[in-house]
Design a protein around this motif. Structure first.
Motif, short mmCIF file in Angstrom:
data_model
loop_
_atom_site.label_atom_id
_atom_site.label_comp_id
_atom_site.label_asym_id
_atom_site.label_seq_id
_atom_site.Cartn_x
_atom_site.Cartn_y
_atom_site.Cartn_z
N GLN A 68 43.30 176.50 72.14
CA GLN A 68 44.26 175.80 72.98
C GLN A 68 43.98 176.03 74.46
O GLN A 68 44.11 175.13 75.28
CB GLN A 68 45.68 176.26 72.64
CG GLN A 68 46.16 175.80 71.26
CD GLN A 68 47.49 176.42 70.88
OE1 GLN A 68 48.04 177.25 71.59
NE2 GLN A 68 48.01 176.03 69.71
N GLU A 69 43.57 177.25 74.79
CA GLU A 69 43.22 177.56 76.19
C GLU A 69 42.02 176.74 76.63
O GLU A 69 41.99 176.22 77.76
CB GLU A 69 42.94 179.06 76.34
CG GLU A 69 44.17 179.93 76.13
CD GLU A 69 43.83 181.41 76.16
OE1 GLU A 69 42.63 181.73 76.34
OE2 GLU A 69 44.75 182.23 76.00
N TYR A 70 41.02 176.62 75.75
CA TYR A 70 39.83 175.83 76.09
C TYR A 70 40.17 174.34 76.19
O TYR A 70 39.56 173.61 76.98
CB TYR A 70 38.73 176.06 75.05
CG TYR A 70 37.84 177.24 75.39
CD1 TYR A 70 36.95 177.18 76.45
CD2 TYR A 70 37.90 178.41 74.64
CE1 TYR A 70 36.14 178.26 76.77
CE2 TYR A 70 37.09 179.50 74.94
CZ TYR A 70 36.21 179.42 76.02
OH TYR A 70 35.42 180.49 76.34
N GLU A 71 41.12 173.90 75.39
CA GLU A 71 41.54 172.49 75.46
C GLU A 71 42.14 172.18 76.83
O GLU A 71 41.83 171.14 77.43
CB GLU A 71 42.56 172.22 74.36
CG GLU A 71 42.99 170.76 74.28
CD GLU A 71 43.99 170.51 73.16
OE1 GLU A 71 44.48 169.38 73.07
OE2 GLU A 71 44.27 171.44 72.38
N ILE A 72 42.96 173.09 77.33
CA ILE A 72 43.56 172.91 78.66
C ILE A 72 42.47 172.97 79.73
O ILE A 72 42.46 172.17 80.67
CB ILE A 72 44.63 173.99 78.92
CG1 ILE A 72 45.79 173.81 77.94
CG2 ILE A 72 45.13 173.94 80.36
CD1 ILE A 72 46.81 174.94 77.98
N LEU A 73 41.56 173.93 79.58
CA LEU A 73 40.46 174.08 80.55
C LEU A 73 39.61 172.82 80.62
O LEU A 73 39.29 172.33 81.70
CB LEU A 73 39.60 175.29 80.18
CG LEU A 73 38.33 175.49 81.03
CD1 LEU A 73 38.69 175.72 82.48
CD2 LEU A 73 37.50 176.63 80.48
N LEU A 108 33.66 178.86 68.46
CA LEU A 108 34.96 179.24 67.91
C LEU A 108 35.27 178.48 66.63
O LEU A 108 35.89 179.01 65.70
CB LEU A 108 36.06 178.99 68.94
CG LEU A 108 36.14 179.98 70.11
CD1 LEU A 108 37.15 179.50 71.15
CD2 LEU A 108 36.54 181.37 69.61
N THR A 109 34.83 177.23 66.58
CA THR A 109 35.05 176.42 65.38
C THR A 109 34.34 177.04 64.18
O THR A 109 34.90 177.13 63.07
CB THR A 109 34.53 174.98 65.61
OG1 THR A 109 35.21 174.42 66.72
CG2 THR A 109 34.80 174.13 64.38
N ASP A 110 33.08 177.47 64.38
CA ASP A 110 32.32 178.11 63.30
C ASP A 110 32.99 179.41 62.85
O ASP A 110 33.09 179.69 61.64
CB ASP A 110 30.89 178.41 63.76
CG ASP A 110 30.09 177.12 63.99
OD1 ASP A 110 30.45 176.09 63.39
OD2 ASP A 110 29.12 177.16 64.78
#
Length: 428
Positions: free
Chosen positions: A320-325, A299-301
């Protein structure tokens, strides 16, 4: 803490993303064991903290927290220690003047509203705000103003200097008691119905729900009622709330008193612990963490190369969803590693069962703990009660239907129990 509050006050069961405890063989009982283990650690930690606070109280030094109105802190430098101080409580004379006026006027019979008006007229303020009658509620009952208060089960006399004379304080307490009136708050408080969601009618199979009422004398009555009986479609009588909850708790305790049953429970929980904390589960969490990190890198790329603001916003939301996960996965990993470090044995579980057997069925918190974690479903008729446990010798608990219960009743031998009210009980 909030999890238990939601269970007790509102009947809401909280499912933790960090501790995914299953509701099958041993899972609920294992969760109760974890809570007990955490409580033991909390008590040990609390004792160490209290020991330190008791030393400070004995020396008359400030123990931390917020100072009450009328006092301020004095910082006494510690010789030989740079920027280190002994904190002592001293009187804030301006605020103490207000307090003395309040106590003295109230003792004379002046209302709190009139006292507030008099202080406001003289330009006084409490914490920068206009004074109201309610401003005094906390202060008029605070014994610290006499120079004494209870701390850790002991009487502390050397921390707060006295602002109010003890005789004046006691007279004010008597006047407060005379002026106080109640609106039956204790009677109107919310009563937790511990069997909600677990209790079903033994006549028609419909869920039984909370009910209650107030007699002409003002006494509050609490009961469980079949939903259909409220519509006159079932003849099931009302069940007294407290008697039924105590009865179910007694049945569970009697079940656990049998050494064979206790051994079955211990085996279930121990097998669940081994299955939950095995290496493969930890590897699975690590794999999920690695996969989530790879998705974040991708996702960053994409975000760097995205030219559309709409696309960038969409990627940010996904990030943000992945950060919570990831945060949840790391906590879940830490929890598993902690449980693996317990090195749990069957003896630990049997010791815990022994502790449960010493509990008081009349205690609401104890009843809640037993019912929440060990009782799966209850069918109650006017003649018998059938209790299904979360512990079933290692077999997975499927949904138990009304027909399943009728079959169980017809096949099992009825055991008479002396517990009030008299009824026949089956423990499944």
């Amino acid at each position: 803490m909030y999890k238990e509050m939601l269970k007790e006050k509102y009947g809401i069961k909280v499912i933790s993303a960090l501790e995914p405890i299953a509701e099958d063989e041993g899972g609920e009982f294992y969760e109760m064991f974890l809570e007990w283990n955490a409580e033991k650690y909390s008590k040990r930690l609390s004792k160490r903290v209290k020991d330190g606070l008791n030393v400070s109280a004995a020396n008359g030094t400030f123990c931390g927290g917020s100072l009450i109105f009328g006092y301020r802190l004095d910082y006494e430098p510690i010789p030989g220690k740079y920027n280190k101080f002994v904190k002592r409580i001293i009187i804030h004379e301006e605020e103490a003047k207000i307090l003395r006026f309040v106590f003295e006027e109230y003792d004379k019979g002046v209302t709190k509203k009139k006292i507030a008006e008099a202080l406001n007229a003289q330009g006084y303020r409490m914490k920068g705000k206009t004074i109201t009658g309610k401003s005094f509620d906390r202060y008029l009952v605070n014994r610290k103003y006499t120079g004494e208060f209870s701390f850790g089960g002991r009487l502390c006399k050397n921390m707060y200097p006295a602002i109010i004379d003890k005789a004046l304080f006691e007279r004010v307490q008597q006047k407060l008691a005379q002026n106080r009136y109640t609106l039956g708050g204790a009677e109107s408080a919310k009563e937790p119905y511990l069997l909600t969601g677990k209790l079903f009618c033994g006549h028609c199979g419909t869920e039984m729900v909370a009910g209650g009422g107030t007699s002409h004398t003002g006494k509050r009555y609490c009961y469980y009622a079949c939903k259909l009986s409220k519509r006159r479609k079932c003849k099931k009588r009302l069940e007294h709330k407290t008697l039924l909850e105590e009865f179910v708790t007694d049945c569970v305790i009697n079940f656990l008193k049998n050494p064979i049953n206790a051994e079955t429970v211990a085996n279930d929980v121990f097998n669940y612990y081994n299955k939950r904390t095995e290496e493969n589960n930890l590897k699975a969490v690590n794999t999920k963490i690695a996969n989530a990190k790879n998705e974040v890198d991708k996702l960053t790329d994409v975000f760097i190369n995205a030219k559309s603001k709409l696309l960038q916003d969409s990627i940010e939301k996904k990030m943000q969803e992945y950060e919570i996960l990831l945060d949840n996965l790391f906590k879940q990993k830490a929890q598993l590693e902690l449980e693996r470090g317990y090195k749990l044995t069957k003896k630990d579980i049997l010791d815990f069962i022994g502790m449960l057997l010493r509990g008081d069925p009349g205690d609401k918190d104890f009843r809640r703990q037993i019912i929440d974690n060990l009782v799966y479903r209850i069918y109650v008729s006017d003649n018998d009660t059938v209790i299904y446990f979360n512990i079933k010798g290692g077999s997975h608990i499927e949904t138990i239907t009304f027909d399943d219960n009728k079959t169980a009743v017809s096949l099992r031998v009825k055991v008479q129990t002396p517990l009030p009210p008299l009824r026949q009980v089956k423990l499944v």
